[in-house]
Scaffold this active site. Structure first.
Site, PDB file in Angstrom:
ATOM      1  N   GLU A 141       0.995  -1.228   0.211  1.00  8.32           N
ATOM      2  CA  GLU A 141       0.095  -0.070  -0.107  1.00  8.32           C
ATOM      3  C   GLU A 141       0.878   1.352   0.076  1.00  8.32           C
ATOM      4  O   GLU A 141       0.384   2.406  -0.547  1.00  8.32           O
ATOM      5  CB  GLU A 141      -0.923   0.082   1.257  1.00  8.32           C
ATOM      6  CG  GLU A 141      -1.794   1.273   1.354  1.00  8.32           C
ATOM      7  CD  GLU A 141      -2.828   1.407   0.308  1.00  8.32           C
ATOM      8  OE1 GLU A 141      -2.732   2.185  -0.586  1.00  8.32           O
ATOM      9  OE2 GLU A 141      -3.715   0.355   0.167  1.00  8.32           O
ATOM     10  N   GLY A 199      13.723  19.857   2.392  1.00 11.63           N
ATOM     11  CA  GLY A 199      13.763  18.336   2.762  1.00 11.63           C
ATOM     12  C   GLY A 199      12.516  17.675   1.519  1.00 11.63           C
ATOM     13  O   GLY A 199      12.304  16.396   1.844  1.00 11.63           O
ATOM     14  N   LYS A 217       5.254   4.500  -9.898  1.00 12.31           N
ATOM     15  CA  LYS A 217       4.050   4.287  -9.111  1.00 12.31           C
ATOM     16  C   LYS A 217       2.749   4.021 -10.169  1.00 12.31           C
ATOM     17  O   LYS A 217       1.823   3.238 -10.137  1.00 12.31           O
ATOM     18  CB  LYS A 217       3.605   5.695  -8.683  1.00 12.31           C
ATOM     19  CG  LYS A 217       4.614   5.950  -7.326  1.00 12.31           C
ATOM     20  CD  LYS A 217       4.404   7.351  -6.760  1.00 12.31           C
ATOM     21  CE  LYS A 217       5.489   7.413  -5.675  1.00 12.31           C
ATOM     22  NZ  LYS A 217       5.383   8.883  -5.221  1.00 12.31           N
TER      23      LYS A 217
END
EC number: 1.1.1.3
Length: 454
Positions: A141, A199, A217
């Site tokens: 997931e 970041g 993805k």
């Protein structure tokens, strides 16, 4: 050492042991939240969860999070093959060692939880086959859209559907950069530097900004929905590096925003599948056009349910840890009762995709159609538009609108054209020929205009 010192449940013999392979940002998030919520999770699951081993590159290195020394392992394969650990979380990143660890655990019949989209994209077929053969399970997931439960939605809530269209924002770094460029009228390089300082972007940003992270993805989602592994090398993949503040102004004038989108479409009449990742002009009326910052958003159209939308944080420690712990909970339920809420991911893709390898094929470029935004830097002189229109007409590309603005270069102009329906093959041939014209300076910029049916 007491249970309080090790921060383990009071009844370790009743607990389900978990091994963490990797203790970076995500691994630390999983540790933090399992520690904080252990009592509530145990009550929900009916069994306590216990982190029994953590593999790190250097067990002696000082860490901000204090870990019991007896939990640390230098070799992740030791964790993966430990018979006392039934759930292995692969959180290392990369593909070579991660593949070895994952396969070793699956061959031992274990449950592997992974957030590694590159691993699944490159080795998914082997991983699922190994799980099938040896009775292991593979949950993933966290590999797509971080804390957005898109995989669970596809596999559970929408299982009765076929999916003609899935599209959305799958990379929070790119969405943050594009949002800041648009809102602050700032150049790409400036915002990228800020994203690194905050970041949001890695020191080597290429995987994100060139579209490859989103492509990994998209490959996972395409397999889930359609049963076909599409490597990024066979997708259309383009990044955001050449988008400028001027493009946002032009898009706004035309009624659009610019987003990096992953787009998966299937024509069930021809069984042609298209998987693309690229910056696109999205109408302001589209909900995803207003999803900004580090958020992800995915629109899923099913043939029964219609269109559903999923929005949330797509990356970061907490969002990704949330998805990993969701998989751990499913794994614990599977171990405890022999069943879990989701279909075991190793068995097959969705029912609508079961026959896909023999029936679905990738659409050729000439069958991938849409409208386009084309920006060129051209000489500011009479007859330029006519010459460009002539080239486009040769490839059956029809002009819909024209915008001309001053260029930053002397005696040059910025010419922005939008097209009527055309196809990828025609546009590639058009770009190649336009770039050869003496009146055109530099490489033309092509963006797709995406107006989705919902």
């Amino acid at each position: 050492m007491s249970n309080q010192d090790t921060d383990l449940p009071a009844s370790p013999n009743a607990a389900i042991n978990i091994g963490l392979c990797g203790f970076g940002t995500v691994g630390q998030g999983v540790w933090k939240h399992l520690k904080r919520d252990r009592a509530e999770l145990a009550a929900r699951l009916g069994v306590p969860l216990r982190i029994a081993a953590i593999s790190v590159r250097d067990p002696q290195r000082p860490r901000a999070i204090k870990l019991p020394a007896k939990l640390l392992r230098a070799d992740p394969l030791e964790v993966a093959t430990d018979p006392a650990i039934p759930i292995v979380c692969e959180l290392m990143g990369g593909t070579a060692l991660a593949r070895r660890v994952t396969l070793a655990a699956l061959k031992a019949g274990k449950i592997v939880v992974s957030a590694n989209k590159a691993l699944i994209c490159e080795h998914g077929a082997e991983i699922f086959a190994t799980a099938r053969k040896h009775g292991g399970h593979f949950f993933f997931e966290a590999s797509v859209a971080g804390g957005v439960p898109i995989i669970k939605a596809l596999r559970e809530g929408l299982i009765a559907n076929r999916f003609p269209q899935i599209y959305g924002i799958l990379n929070g770094t790119c969405n943050y950069i594009l949002t800041q460029m648009e809102e602050r009228d700032a150049p790409y390089a400036e915002i990228l530097a800020e994203a690194k300082a905050l970041g949001y972007a890695e020191a080597d940003e290429a995987l994100d900004v060139q579209g490859w992270d989103a492509a990994h993805k998209a490959a996972v989602l395409a397999w889930l929905a359609h049963g076909l592994w599409v490597p990024p090398s066979r997708m259309i993949v383009e990044g955001i590096e050449r988008v400028t503040p001027a493009d946002f102004k032009n898009a706004a004038q035309l009624g659009y925003s610019i987003k990096l989108l992953a787009i998966i479409t299937r024509d069930f009449s021809t069984e042609e599948l298209s998987v693309k990742v690229h910056p696109a002009l999205l109408p302001d009326s589209d909900v995803i056009a207003s999803v900004n910052g580090v958020y992800n958003a995915i629109s899923v159209t099913g043939d029964i349910v219609g269109t559903t939308l999923y929005i949330g944080k797509g990356a970061g420690q907490d969002a990704t840890a949330s998805a990993v712990i969701s998989d751990i909970a499913d794994a614990a339920a599977l171990l405890r009762s022999g069943r879990c809420a989701r279909l075991p991911s190793e068995l097959a893709p969705l029912p609508s995709a079961a026959a896909a390898p023999s029936t679905v094929k990738l659409a050729p470029l000439e069958r991938i159609e849409g409208r386009y935004y084309l920006r060129l830097t051209v000489r500011d002189e009479p007859g330029v538009l006519a010459r460009i229109a002539s080239v486009m007409a040769r490839h059956a590309v029809s002009i819909s609108s024209v915008l001309q603005t001053p260029s930053e270069f002397p005696d040059m102009a910025s010419l922005v054209l939008t097209t009527h329906q055309a196809n990828e093959r025609a546009m590639r041939d058009t770009l190649r020929q336009l770039a050869r014209l003496s009146i055109v300076s530099g490489a033309p910029l092509l963006l797709r205009i995406c107006e989705f049916k919902t």
